[in-house]
Scaffold this motif. Structure first.
Motif, PDB file in Angstrom:
ATOM      1  N   HIS A  32     -10.010  -7.308  -0.287  1.00 45.69           N
ATOM      2  CA  HIS A  32      -9.535  -8.081   0.862  1.00 45.69           C
ATOM      3  C   HIS A  32      -8.020  -7.928   1.016  1.00 45.69           C
ATOM      4  N   LEU A  33      -7.309  -7.815  -0.094  1.00 47.65           N
ATOM      5  CA  LEU A  33      -5.877  -7.516  -0.013  1.00 47.65           C
ATOM      6  C   LEU A  33      -5.663  -6.152   0.632  1.00 47.65           C
ATOM      7  N   PHE A  34      -6.477  -5.177   0.272  1.00 46.39           N
ATOM      8  CA  PHE A  34      -6.388  -3.846   0.874  1.00 46.39           C
ATOM      9  C   PHE A  34      -6.542  -3.926   2.392  1.00 46.39           C
ATOM     10  N   LEU A  35      -7.501  -4.714   2.864  1.00 47.58           N
ATOM     11  CA  LEU A  35      -7.685  -4.875   4.307  1.00 47.58           C
ATOM     12  C   LEU A  35      -6.472  -5.545   4.944  1.00 47.58           C
ATOM     13  N   ARG A  39      -3.920  -3.978   7.917  1.00 44.35           N
ATOM     14  CA  ARG A  39      -3.544  -4.671   9.148  1.00 44.35           C
ATOM     15  C   ARG A  39      -2.032  -4.878   9.239  1.00 44.35           C
ATOM     16  N   ASP A  40      -1.430  -5.344   8.134  1.00 46.83           N
ATOM     17  CA  ASP A  40      -0.023  -5.733   8.168  1.00 46.83           C
ATOM     18  C   ASP A  40       0.928  -4.549   8.248  1.00 46.83           C
ATOM     19  N   HIS A  41       0.596  -3.470   7.555  1.00 53.68           N
ATOM     20  CA  HIS A  41       1.544  -2.364   7.409  1.00 53.68           C
ATOM     21  C   HIS A  41       1.181  -1.130   8.233  1.00 53.68           C
ATOM     22  N   TYR A  42      -0.085  -1.020   8.658  1.00 49.81           N
ATOM     23  CA  TYR A  42      -0.508   0.199   9.357  1.00 49.81           C
ATOM     24  C   TYR A  42      -1.211  -0.089  10.681  1.00 49.81           C
ATOM     25  N   ASP A  43      -1.282  -1.365  11.056  1.00 55.51           N
ATOM     26  CA  ASP A  43      -1.898  -1.768  12.320  1.00 55.51           C
ATOM     27  C   ASP A  43      -3.340  -1.260  12.440  1.00 55.51           C
ATOM     28  N   VAL A  44      -4.044  -1.245  11.317  1.00 54.73           N
ATOM     29  CA  VAL A  44      -5.456  -0.853  11.299  1.00 54.73           C
ATOM     30  C   VAL A  44      -6.290  -2.126  11.210  1.00 54.73           C
ATOM     31  N   HIS A  45      -7.063  -2.393  12.254  1.00 53.02           N
ATOM     32  CA  HIS A  45      -7.834  -3.632  12.336  1.00 53.02           C
ATOM     33  C   HIS A  45      -9.334  -3.381  12.420  1.00 53.02           C
ATOM     34  N   THR A  46      -9.760  -2.154  12.216  1.00 50.62           N
ATOM     35  CA  THR A  46     -11.155  -1.788  12.485  1.00 50.62           C
ATOM     36  C   THR A  46     -12.043  -1.769  11.252  1.00 50.62           C
ATOM     37  N   VAL A  47     -11.468  -1.861  10.058  1.00 52.25           N
ATOM     38  CA  VAL A  47     -12.261  -1.746   8.838  1.00 52.25           C
ATOM     39  C   VAL A  47     -12.755  -3.124   8.410  1.00 52.25           C
ATOM     40  N   LEU A  67      -2.837   7.866   4.259  1.00 55.42           N
ATOM     41  CA  LEU A  67      -2.707   6.433   4.533  1.00 55.42           C
ATOM     42  C   LEU A  67      -3.434   5.621   3.465  1.00 55.42           C
ATOM     43  N   LEU A  68      -4.634   6.042   3.107  1.00 54.98           N
ATOM     44  CA  LEU A  68      -5.396   5.330   2.081  1.00 54.98           C
ATOM     45  C   LEU A  68      -4.657   5.329   0.745  1.00 54.98           C
ATOM     46  N   THR A  69      -4.086   6.467   0.404  1.00 52.33           N
ATOM     47  CA  THR A  69      -3.345   6.566  -0.857  1.00 52.33           C
ATOM     48  C   THR A  69      -2.129   5.655  -0.847  1.00 52.33           C
ATOM     49  N   GLU A  70      -1.401   5.655   0.268  1.00 55.64           N
ATOM     50  CA  GLU A  70      -0.203   4.822   0.353  1.00 55.64           C
ATOM     51  C   GLU A  70      -0.557   3.338   0.313  1.00 55.64           C
ATOM     52  N   ALA A  71      -1.639   2.962   1.002  1.00 55.33           N
ATOM     53  CA  ALA A  71      -2.061   1.557   0.993  1.00 55.33           C
ATOM     54  C   ALA A  71      -2.475   1.126  -0.410  1.00 55.33           C
ATOM     55  N   THR A  72      -3.167   1.999  -1.123  1.00 56.71           N
ATOM     56  CA  THR A  72      -3.571   1.692  -2.497  1.00 56.71           C
ATOM     57  C   THR A  72      -2.355   1.588  -3.410  1.00 56.71           C
ATOM     58  N   ASP A  73      -1.386   2.466  -3.212  1.00 57.75           N
ATOM     59  CA  ASP A  73      -0.161   2.405  -4.012  1.00 57.75           C
ATOM     60  C   ASP A  73       0.573   1.082  -3.799  1.00 57.75           C
ATOM     61  N   ARG A  74       0.517   0.558  -2.589  1.00 63.30           N
ATOM     62  CA  ARG A  74       1.161  -0.732  -2.321  1.00 63.30           C
ATOM     63  C   ARG A  74       0.543  -1.843  -3.173  1.00 63.30           C
ATOM     64  N   ILE A  75      -0.763  -1.773  -3.385  1.00 64.20           N
ATOM     65  CA  ILE A  75      -1.425  -2.767  -4.237  1.00 64.20           C
ATOM     66  C   ILE A  75      -0.875  -2.690  -5.654  1.00 64.20           C
ATOM     67  N   LEU A  76      -0.719  -1.480  -6.157  1.00 62.73           N
ATOM     68  CA  LEU A  76      -0.315  -1.289  -7.550  1.00 62.73           C
ATOM     69  C   LEU A  76       1.140  -1.641  -7.798  1.00 62.73           C
ATOM     70  N   ASP A  77       2.002  -1.438  -6.797  1.00 61.59           N
ATOM     71  CA  ASP A  77       3.427  -1.708  -7.035  1.00 61.59           C
ATOM     72  C   ASP A  77       3.933  -2.971  -6.342  1.00 61.59           C
TER      73      ASP A  77
END
Length: 202
Positions: A32-35, A39-47, A67-77
């Motif tokens: 849910h954080l990934f979603l 939304r917050d950083h990439y304006d993706v609201h469809t998933v 994009l998926l890799t960068e979003a996942t990296d945001r979770i880790l750091d």
């Protein structure tokens, strides 16, 4: 066999002193954080959460791999604005285990445990001093840590890791999520109250 795995059982009880936990997808509501990050950083609201039907996100989501890799990296750091929430009920059961056994062991494939340790401190509150987080950097490396700590049961959301656990003599408990719906014959729970019912508390 049930469609996914064994459900609650009155005869199969877990020793809380021999039980350990994965973190993401089991204790922390990371997807849910990934979603939220999408939304917050990439304006993706469809998933939608239910569409995350595989552990490797590029296999089930029609989004750019970078994009998926960068979003996942945001979770880790920790580079996100949203709040990482716990899976409902996790804190209560973990605190009960800590009080009953004197320890809670969590083993994560994250490469670094510092960020999640701070988050866990708030979740476990007065029982945090009894918690230990081991960040292995890989799924395979979890096995040695669990054996070193005499763990017999491990709660996990990644089926491939569950297969590794079983082959090494550790009994997996699958925490049901949309991405682990393939058939298996492991004990499966769909909530923390369901897991709590399987634990033989003293």
């Amino acid at each position: 066999m049930p469609a996914h795995g064994r459900k609650d059982s009155d005869t199969l009880m877990i020793d809380p002193a021999a039980l350990a936990f994965d973190i993401d997808g089991v204790i922390a509501d990371t997807m849910h954080l990934f979603l939220d990050i999408l939304r917050d950083h990439y304006d993706v609201h469809t998933v939608r959460y239910e569409e995350i039907t595989c552990y490797h996100l590029d296999e089930c989501l029609d989004l750019d791999e970078a994009l998926l890799t960068e979003a996942t990296d945001r979770i880790l750091d920790g580079r996100y604005r949203a709040t990482l929430a716990p899976i409902p009920g996790a804190g209560q059961v973990l605190r009960r285990i800590a009080a009953a056994t004197g320890r809670v062991l969590m083993v994560t494939a994250r490469p670094d445990g510092e960020l999640i340790e701070g988050w866990m401190r708030g979740l476990l509150d007065g029982q945090h001093h009894r918690a230990r987080i081991v960040a292995t950097g890989s799924f395979e490396a979890k096995i040695d840590v669990l054996h070193e700590n005499r763990i017999q049961w491990f709660v996990e959301d990644r089926l491939e890791t569950c297969h590794l656990l079983k082959s090494s003599g550790i009994e997996p408990v699958v925490f049901r999520q949309p991405w682990n719906q393939d058939r298996h014959d492991y004990l499966e729970v769909d909530s923390w109250p369901a897991l709590e019912r399987q634990i033989a508390f003293p």
